[in-house]
Design a protein around this motif. Sequence first.
Motif, PDB file in Angstrom:
ATOM      1  N   GLY A  46       5.149  -0.122 -15.177  1.00 32.25           N
ATOM      2  CA  GLY A  46       6.526   0.200 -15.519  1.00 32.25           C
ATOM      3  C   GLY A  46       7.472  -0.385 -14.483  1.00 32.25           C
ATOM      4  N   ASP A  47       8.307   0.458 -13.895  1.00 38.31           N
ATOM      5  CA  ASP A  47       9.295   0.003 -12.909  1.00 38.31           C
ATOM      6  C   ASP A  47       8.731  -0.039 -11.506  1.00 38.31           C
ATOM      7  OD1 ASP A  47      11.146  -0.103 -14.927  1.00 38.31           O
ATOM      8  OD2 ASP A  47      11.844   1.949 -14.585  1.00 38.31           O
ATOM      9  N   TYR A  48       7.472   0.277 -11.367  1.00 37.75           N
ATOM     10  CA  TYR A  48       6.889   0.407 -10.035  1.00 37.75           C
ATOM     11  C   TYR A  48       5.971  -0.735  -9.638  1.00 37.75           C
ATOM     12  CZ  TYR A  48       8.440   5.174  -9.111  1.00 37.75           C
ATOM     13  OH  TYR A  48       9.197   6.281  -8.845  1.00 37.75           O
ATOM     14  N   LEU A  49       6.101  -1.108  -8.385  1.00 42.29           N
ATOM     15  CA  LEU A  49       5.107  -1.942  -7.751  1.00 42.29           C
ATOM     16  C   LEU A  49       4.136  -0.935  -7.141  1.00 42.29           C
ATOM     17  CD1 LEU A  49       4.339  -4.839  -6.814  1.00 42.29           C
ATOM     18  CD2 LEU A  49       5.651  -4.383  -4.751  1.00 42.29           C
ATOM     19  N   VAL A  50       2.862  -1.084  -7.433  1.00 44.25           N
ATOM     20  CA  VAL A  50       1.894  -0.081  -6.986  1.00 44.25           C
ATOM     21  C   VAL A  50       0.837  -0.724  -6.087  1.00 44.25           C
ATOM     22  CG1 VAL A  50       0.340   1.774  -7.694  1.00 44.25           C
ATOM     23  CG2 VAL A  50       2.209   1.085  -9.201  1.00 44.25           C
ATOM     24  N   PHE A  51       0.711  -0.171  -4.900  1.00 43.63           N
ATOM     25  CA  PHE A  51      -0.328  -0.618  -3.967  1.00 43.63           C
ATOM     26  C   PHE A  51      -1.478   0.355  -4.112  1.00 43.63           C
ATOM     27  CE2 PHE A  51       3.765  -1.945  -2.316  1.00 43.63           C
ATOM     28  CZ  PHE A  51       3.539  -3.302  -2.086  1.00 43.63           C
ATOM     29  N   VAL A  52      -2.647  -0.189  -4.424  1.00 42.52           N
ATOM     30  CA  VAL A  52      -3.771   0.704  -4.722  1.00 42.52           C
ATOM     31  C   VAL A  52      -4.864   0.568  -3.670  1.00 42.52           C
ATOM     32  CG1 VAL A  52      -5.481   1.387  -6.450  1.00 42.52           C
ATOM     33  CG2 VAL A  52      -3.287   0.425  -7.197  1.00 42.52           C
ATOM     34  N   GLU A  53      -5.206   1.697  -3.108  1.00 40.32           N
ATOM     35  CA  GLU A  53      -6.331   1.782  -2.182  1.00 40.32           C
ATOM     36  C   GLU A  53      -7.521   2.290  -2.970  1.00 40.32           C
ATOM     37  OE1 GLU A  53      -8.610   2.297   1.475  1.00 40.32           O
ATOM     38  OE2 GLU A  53      -7.027   0.946   0.813  1.00 40.32           O
ATOM     39  N   VAL A  54      -8.607   1.536  -2.980  1.00 41.74           N
ATOM     40  CA  VAL A  54      -9.795   1.955  -3.715  1.00 41.74           C
ATOM     41  C   VAL A  54     -10.770   2.573  -2.728  1.00 41.74           C
ATOM     42  CG1 VAL A  54     -11.717   1.215  -5.175  1.00 41.74           C
ATOM     43  CG2 VAL A  54      -9.488   0.090  -5.392  1.00 41.74           C
ATOM     44  N   ARG A  55     -11.204   3.774  -3.038  1.00 38.86           N
ATOM     45  CA  ARG A  55     -12.172   4.458  -2.193  1.00 38.86           C
ATOM     46  C   ARG A  55     -13.417   4.769  -3.009  1.00 38.86           C
ATOM     47  NH1 ARG A  55     -11.355   5.412   3.441  1.00 38.86           N
ATOM     48  NH2 ARG A  55      -9.983   3.612   3.595  1.00 38.86           N
ATOM     49  N   ALA A  56     -14.472   4.045  -2.734  1.00 39.34           N
ATOM     50  CA  ALA A  56     -15.709   4.266  -3.480  1.00 39.34           C
ATOM     51  C   ALA A  56     -16.773   4.763  -2.532  1.00 39.34           C
ATOM     52  CB  ALA A  56     -16.155   2.959  -4.133  1.00 39.34           C
ATOM     53  N   ILE A  69      -9.423   8.968   3.943  1.00 36.54           N
ATOM     54  CA  ILE A  69      -8.268   8.173   4.364  1.00 36.54           C
ATOM     55  C   ILE A  69      -7.621   8.831   5.567  1.00 36.54           C
ATOM     56  CG2 ILE A  69      -6.070   7.165   3.660  1.00 36.54           C
ATOM     57  CD1 ILE A  69      -7.074   7.214   0.806  1.00 36.54           C
ATOM     58  N   THR A  70      -7.780   8.206   6.706  1.00 34.85           N
ATOM     59  CA  THR A  70      -7.266   8.764   7.956  1.00 34.85           C
ATOM     60  C   THR A  70      -5.765   8.498   8.081  1.00 34.85           C
ATOM     61  OG1 THR A  70      -7.685   6.685   9.084  1.00 34.85           O
ATOM     62  CG2 THR A  70      -9.466   8.314   9.107  1.00 34.85           C
ATOM     63  N   GLU A 114     -11.006   8.798 -10.328  1.00 32.86           N
ATOM     64  CA  GLU A 114      -9.794   9.581 -10.361  1.00 32.86           C
ATOM     65  C   GLU A 114      -8.653   8.783  -9.775  1.00 32.86           C
ATOM     66  OE1 GLU A 114      -8.504  13.826  -8.531  1.00 32.86           O
ATOM     67  OE2 GLU A 114     -10.631  13.527  -8.956  1.00 32.86           O
ATOM     68  N   LEU A 115      -7.519   8.859 -10.452  1.00 33.83           N
ATOM     69  CA  LEU A 115      -6.339   8.163  -9.972  1.00 33.83           C
ATOM     70  C   LEU A 115      -5.411   9.193  -9.353  1.00 33.83           C
ATOM     71  CD1 LEU A 115      -4.379   5.688  -9.901  1.00 33.83           C
ATOM     72  CD2 LEU A 115      -3.619   6.411 -12.155  1.00 33.83           C
ATOM     73  N   ILE A 116      -5.049   8.963  -8.103  1.00 36.40           N
ATOM     74  CA  ILE A 116      -4.117   9.851  -7.436  1.00 36.40           C
ATOM     75  C   ILE A 116      -2.829   9.055  -7.230  1.00 36.40           C
ATOM     76  CG2 ILE A 116      -3.730  11.314  -5.424  1.00 36.40           C
ATOM     77  CD1 ILE A 116      -6.961  10.972  -5.139  1.00 36.40           C
ATOM     78  N   GLU A 117      -1.841   9.356  -8.056  1.00 40.81           N
ATOM     79  CA  GLU A 117      -0.585   8.619  -7.968  1.00 40.81           C
ATOM     80  C   GLU A 117       0.205   9.094  -6.769  1.00 40.81           C
ATOM     81  OE1 GLU A 117       1.869   8.248 -11.387  1.00 40.81           O
ATOM     82  OE2 GLU A 117       0.184   7.737 -12.697  1.00 40.81           O
ATOM     83  N   ASN A 118       0.885   8.141  -6.147  1.00 43.30           N
ATOM     84  CA  ASN A 118       1.742   8.464  -5.012  1.00 43.30           C
ATOM     85  C   ASN A 118       0.952   9.259  -3.973  1.00 43.30           C
ATOM     86  OD1 ASN A 118       4.175   7.972  -3.952  1.00 43.30           O
ATOM     87  ND2 ASN A 118       5.257   9.588  -5.048  1.00 43.30           N
ATOM     88  N   ALA A 119      -0.247   8.817  -3.700  1.00 46.62           N
ATOM     89  CA  ALA A 119      -1.166   9.563  -2.844  1.00 46.62           C
ATOM     90  C   ALA A 119      -0.707   9.599  -1.399  1.00 46.62           C
ATOM     91  CB  ALA A 119      -2.550   8.936  -2.920  1.00 46.62           C
ATOM     92  N   ILE A 120       0.035   8.576  -1.010  1.00 47.32           N
ATOM     93  CA  ILE A 120       0.414   8.497   0.392  1.00 47.32           C
ATOM     94  C   ILE A 120       1.918   8.525   0.504  1.00 47.32           C
ATOM     95  CG2 ILE A 120       0.396   6.990   2.414  1.00 47.32           C
ATOM     96  CD1 ILE A 120      -2.458   6.138   1.366  1.00 47.32           C
ATOM     97  N   GLU A 121       2.405   9.565   1.137  1.00 45.41           N
ATOM     98  CA  GLU A 121       3.849   9.700   1.275  1.00 45.41           C
ATOM     99  C   GLU A 121       4.369   8.649   2.230  1.00 45.41           C
ATOM    100  OE1 GLU A 121       5.633  11.782  -0.529  1.00 45.41           O
ATOM    101  OE2 GLU A 121       3.723  12.316  -1.455  1.00 45.41           O
ATOM    102  N   GLN A 122       5.484   8.081   1.873  1.00 48.45           N
ATOM    103  CA  GLN A 122       6.064   7.056   2.726  1.00 48.45           C
ATOM    104  C   GLN A 122       7.054   7.704   3.678  1.00 48.45           C
ATOM    105  OE1 GLN A 122       7.867   5.028  -0.416  1.00 48.45           O
ATOM    106  NE2 GLN A 122       5.938   4.970  -1.527  1.00 48.45           N
ATOM    107  N   HIS A 123       6.829   7.490   4.957  1.00 53.25           N
ATOM    108  CA  HIS A 123       7.808   7.966   5.932  1.00 53.25           C
ATOM    109  C   HIS A 123       8.446   6.747   6.546  1.00 53.25           C
ATOM    110  CE1 HIS A 123       6.061  11.885   5.461  1.00 53.25           C
ATOM    111  NE2 HIS A 123       4.882  11.373   5.687  1.00 53.25           N
ATOM    112  N   TYR A 124       9.721   6.602   6.310  1.00 51.43           N
ATOM    113  CA  TYR A 124      10.364   5.405   6.862  1.00 51.43           C
ATOM    114  C   TYR A 124      10.850   5.683   8.248  1.00 51.43           C
ATOM    115  CZ  TYR A 124      10.138   4.046   2.065  1.00 51.43           C
ATOM    116  OH  TYR A 124       9.671   3.748   0.830  1.00 51.43           O
TER     117      TYR A 124
END
Length: 124
Positions: A46-56, A69-70, A114-124
């Motif tokens: 959609g309107d989002y650019l999504v950076f995906v971290e894959v954890r297997a 994810i540390t 499992e997809l975790i959307e917006n899994a990592i909060e962005q702190h600017y």
Amino acid sequence: IDMNRQEIGKLGENLARTFLKKRGYRIRETNFRCREGEIDIIAQQGDYLVFVEVRAKSSLDFGTPEESITPSKKEKLIASALTYINTHQKLPALWRIDVVALELSDKGKAKRIELIENAIEQHY
């Protein structure tokens, strides 16, 4: 079959890509590397650019994939995402970081994905 970490990672990324495409993500790039780190999958939804971290992980490991994810890994992901944004043109204005967590059976099949959307909060 005993898979090493690299094989598990590779397999996980392939499964994650298929999974994301089914959910309407358009894959732009995979394994983007920069000084700050690496991003497994860069996609657009959609309107989002999504950076995906894959954890297997294989089920023998303790803890859930997303627990691995540390805080320093999160920092690296955010820094890498910003580097990508600053070095590419015509990107969607909005962005987020998703995590795809997979648990693989010893035969390399996804037991849980499992997809975790917006899994990592962005702190600017």
